[in-house]
Design a protein around this motif. Structure first.
Motif, mmCIF file in Angstrom:
data_model
loop_
_atom_site.group_PDB
_atom_site.id
_atom_site.type_symbol
_atom_site.label_atom_id
_atom_site.label_comp_id
_atom_site.label_asym_id
_atom_site.label_seq_id
_atom_site.Cartn_x
_atom_site.Cartn_y
_atom_site.Cartn_z
ATOM 1 N N TYR A 115 8.784 3.331 1.777
ATOM 2 C CA TYR A 115 7.498 2.813 2.225
ATOM 3 C C TYR A 115 6.569 3.924 2.687
ATOM 4 O O TYR A 115 5.353 3.767 2.683
ATOM 5 C CB TYR A 115 7.697 1.777 3.337
ATOM 6 N N SER A 160 5.906 -7.630 1.162
ATOM 7 C CA SER A 160 5.933 -6.888 2.430
ATOM 8 C C SER A 160 4.574 -7.020 3.103
ATOM 9 O O SER A 160 3.737 -6.123 3.007
ATOM 10 C CB SER A 160 6.275 -5.418 2.202
ATOM 11 N N ALA A 167 14.319 1.941 2.836
ATOM 12 C CA ALA A 167 13.000 1.650 3.401
ATOM 13 C C ALA A 167 12.164 2.896 3.600
ATOM 14 O O ALA A 167 10.955 2.789 3.827
ATOM 15 C CB ALA A 167 13.158 0.912 4.734
ATOM 16 N N THR A 226 3.533 -4.721 -3.466
ATOM 17 C CA THR A 226 4.310 -5.401 -2.431
ATOM 18 C C THR A 226 3.383 -6.255 -1.566
ATOM 19 O O THR A 226 3.641 -6.451 -0.377
ATOM 20 C CB THR A 226 5.044 -4.391 -1.538
ATOM 21 N N ARG A 261 6.522 4.495 -6.267
ATOM 22 C CA ARG A 261 6.197 3.238 -5.595
ATOM 23 C C ARG A 261 4.954 2.592 -6.208
ATOM 24 O O ARG A 261 4.262 3.165 -7.049
ATOM 25 C CB ARG A 261 5.996 3.433 -4.097
ATOM 26 N N GLU A 298 4.867 4.809 -0.484
ATOM 27 C CA GLU A 298 3.903 3.762 -0.831
ATOM 28 C C GLU A 298 2.667 3.856 0.052
ATOM 29 O O GLU A 298 1.541 3.635 -0.405
ATOM 30 C CB GLU A 298 4.554 2.393 -0.679
ATOM 31 N N GLN A 324 3.493 -4.042 5.225
ATOM 32 C CA GLN A 324 2.935 -2.899 4.507
ATOM 33 C C GLN A 324 1.494 -3.174 4.103
ATOM 34 O O GLN A 324 0.617 -2.302 4.225
ATOM 35 C CB GLN A 324 3.786 -2.594 3.271
ATOM 36 N N LYS A 368 2.300 -1.440 11.358
ATOM 37 C CA LYS A 368 3.128 -0.600 10.475
ATOM 38 C C LYS A 368 3.083 0.815 11.019
ATOM 39 O O LYS A 368 2.263 1.643 10.597
ATOM 40 C CB LYS A 368 2.610 -0.655 9.037
#
Length: 723
Positions: free
Chosen positions: A468, A287, A465, A283, A279, A471, A290, A326
């Motif tokens: 994430y 995103s 997903a 983003t 990752r 990430e 995120q 998140k």
């Protein structure tokens, strides 16, 4: 800006220009000036820039910094206070905006920074927080300029990949973010704006932050989503990674190195389409959830690694904001805290409250997230061991669902090993921690990192997903890896020539391995390049000389060099973000007309559901620009990200974009009004579903049963009358 900051600027004003370059304010000013120039170049009005800067600086960062200092005693440096204070300010802003919007008083959120500043001025015991902690250290000039360089790179990345891209051609999810901002700007609690009445089982607090900014400043939501809102979050995150690296690594060089690994070191991808991803942090705008969640999470780790209970209040506020910002960070933190407790228990023979209390707070916030914010929804996330690797195998072997579900486990398990090997190439320095691995403040980021890796091994999602999670832990694995290298260098002196030579050898092996064309099937061709590196690494270790373990870490890092260079220089804007124009040129004008001539409670119907420009067998239902541009709830627009869609997508069998709309009767009623206009079909929408407006392309037949209120070359808006 705090009093201490003002005094610093005044003090620096008397220095010669060549000494000013050694101040951290100059690189910060350069980044700020560059951001202003880029945003003006990309069409952001001066008025919006001034209003946004004032809102973020005076309305979020200032009160947040004061509260951060009061709750934690202040950080070791001014950049730490400002970055962490910005995050805490965002958390307070969101948690205050939600009840204010629910009460119908969204502008009430503007009162909280005034109240905080007034309190810290009026109360004698709080005035010292305007100056900050006594004896704090200064960030070295080379560190400040290094971080400014990273921030400048990220700014250029955003300019090329989003700011200079026409709105009609932007990344597929941007209208979705815009639609959610419009929803939270007008309604709390929110629902999914593209499907009337559908529960919003998604992270939406970042849109509450944007909505608060829009109400206070009057800035268009489009400008916030596509240009402004994520920039300060992105810059503050760079600072927080450096601060954490400096704290755990013991020197500012470790902080800069941690930033470098976090943003610029990627898992080796030696063949096109074969990406064992680690990752990236790119983003930023794609995103915003995120980006926002990462910023709120970093100060929590900062508080916990400082091991000062005084900061638990600030951490609790940040964790509460994370429940809707998140929530994926909450299980990561809980796992990391449990990891610390388990590893330290045999050493200390007791459970220390400094880890138990944060674990309890985190667990409570996790329950709030799951049962209150998301209503038990999972958005399609399921327990599916090695789903990440099975998906990649499908891409490499050209096996599509549903046949992918029946593929043998052998290749998938090989891909599991290769993926873990690629992660070791990026974060192999963790293995060099040695005795430092028992330090609780180092154990925490390691535990968080292991949780993220574990998540991609055991979880699956229709659109991958689960990545994430990986990430989210990238900064903490990077910090732990850098700390391992620092610890190894402190234990023994290793010639830099050996380290540099090993890294260069890794680059050379990667270049050669990428050109190998071994005989055999696709699995052999993928496997061989990594086996070549493993063989070289084993050969280096066979020397059994002091420092050669560190040389292996450098060798593995060097192996990532070509991929890292390609991803950060050659492919600054990934090809996957380049899309054909699927939004009509006049859509924004029509959407804004409808927004300006309707009420937030009005319902819109549209026959626009698919992003496909030409009807196909399947519908790409990620269509959200009608709800995004109008800021109105739509009877049925796009359903791709609805809980009712993702929960019905079966991994490796039914892709979520092939899942039809859950309520076929509603969809039939909706589309009949456009395809077969009649008094009955049109009035059914008004009477049964409360529809007041129709948004479509050019459809003259609708004019017989609804009043045409707006039309341009490609969009029309009709109003349904009760007569």
């Amino acid at each position: 800006m705090t009093v201490a900051a003002v005094e610093e600027v005044v003090r620096l004003g008397g220095r010669p220009w060549w000494r000013l370059a050694g101040s951290g304010w100059v690189p910060a000013g350069v980044v700020l000036a560059a951001a202003v120039v880029v945003l003006l170049w990309c069409g952001v009005p001066v008025r919006d820039l001034v209003a946004f800067g004032g809102c973020v600086g005076l309305g979020v960062a200032l009160p947040g910094t004061l509260l951060w200092r009061a709750c934690t005693g202040g950080g070791r440096s001014l950049p730490e206070d400002l970055a962490a204070g910005l995050a805490l300010g965002y958390a307070f802003e969101v948690l205050l905006y939600i009840p204010a919007r629910a009460a119908g008083l969204p502008l009430l959120v503007a009162a909280w920074p005034v109240a905080v500043a007034g309190t810290f001025l009026a109360v004698p015991g709080l005035r010292r927080h305007w100056r900050g902690r006594a004896g704090r250290e200064r960030m070295p000039w080379w560190c400040a300029w290094s971080l400014a360089g990273v921030a400048g790179y990220l700014l250029a990345f955003c300019a090329r990949s989003l700011y200079r891209v026409p709105i009609t051609d932007a990344y597929v999810d941007m209208p979705y973010h815009l639609a959610l901002l419009g929803e939270v700007r007008n309604h709390v609690p929110p629902t999914l704006p593209s499907v009337l009445g559908e529960r919003l089982s998604y992270h939406w607090f970042v849109y509450a932050e944007m909505a608060a900014t829009s109400w206070v400043t009057g800035i268009e939501p489009l400008t916030l989503v596509y240009r402004l809102s994520t920039l300060p979050m992105m810059f503050a995150m760079v600072v927080l990674v450096a601060v954490l690296g400096r704290r755990l690594g013991g020197r500012w060089g470790a902080g800069v190195a941690a930033v470098g690994v976090t943003y610029f070191l990627f898992a080796p991808a030696l063949r096109e389409g074969v990406v064992f991803t680690s990752r990236s942090m790119f983003t930023v705008w794609a995103s915003p959830t995120q980006t926002f969640g990462a910023l709120l999470f970093a100060p929590v780790v900062l508080v916990l690694t400082a091991r000062r209970p005084r900061g638990w209040t600030a951490a609790a506020v940040l964790l509460l904001a994370l429940t809707g910002a998140k929530a994926t960070f909450l299980p990561l933190l809980l796992t990391g805290l449990v990891f610390v407790l388990v590893v330290r228990l045999p050493v200390e023979r007791r459970l220390r409250l400094e880890w138990v209390v944060p674990a309890a707070i985190t667990f409570g916030c996790l329950l709030i997230a799951q049962f209150v914010v998301f209503g038990r929804g999972a958005q399609g996330t399921v327990v599916a061991p090695f789903a990440t690797m099975r998906t990649l195998w499908g891409v490499v072997a050209d096996v599509a669902p549903p046949a992918l579900a029946a593929e043998p486990w052998g290749p998938v398990l090989v891909f599991v090993g290769l993926h873990l090997f690629c992660l070791v190439c990026v974060w192999g320095g963790v293995a060099a921690l040695g005795g430092r691995l028992l330090d609780p403040e180092v154990l925490l980021p390691v535990g968080i990192g292991l949780a993220g890796i574990g998540a991609i091994l055991v979880l699956g999602h229709p659109s991958d997903a689960q990545l994430y999670f990986l990430e989210g832990v990238r900064p903490y694995l990077s910090i732990a890896a850098v700390c391992g290298v620092v610890a190894a260098l402190e234990r023994r002196r290793v010639p830099w020539a050996v380290v540099a030579g090993a890294a260069g050898l890794g680059v050379a092996v990667a270049v050669v391995a990428a050109r190998l064309e071994p005989p055999g099937g696709v699995l052999v061709r993928v496997l061989v390049p990594y086996l070549v590196l493993a063989g070289v690494a084993a050969g280096v270790l066979a020397f059994r000389r002091r420092g050669f373990a560190l040389a292996v870490v450098a060798l593995l890092a060097g192996y990532t060099g070509p991929t890292s260079l390609r991803e950060t220089v050659v492919h600054v804007a990934p090809e996957s973000w380049k899309r054909e124009r699927l939004i009509p040129t006049g859509a924004l004008e029509a959407g804004r007309w409808l927004r300006d001539h309707s009420s937030p409670g009005d319902v819109v119907a549209t026959d626009l559901h698919c992003r496909n420009p030409v009807p196909r067998r399947t519908c790409d239902s990620r269509h959200f620009w009608v709800s995004g541009f109008t800021e109105r709830r739509v009877l049925v627009e796009g359903w791709g990200y609805a809980e009712s869609t993702l929960s019905r997508a079966e991994l490796f069998v039914t892709p979520y974009l092939h899942v039809p709309f859950a309520d076929q009767a509603r969809l039939a009623d909706n589309d009949a009004a456009f395809r077969e206009p009649s008094a009955r079909n049109v009035h059914r929408l008004a009477q049964k579903y409360g529809v007041k407006w129709l948004f479509t392309g050019i459809n003259p037949a609708l004019g017989k049963y609804a009043k045409l209120r707006f039309q341009n070359a490609d969009s029309s808006v009709y109003e349904l009358t009760t007569g």
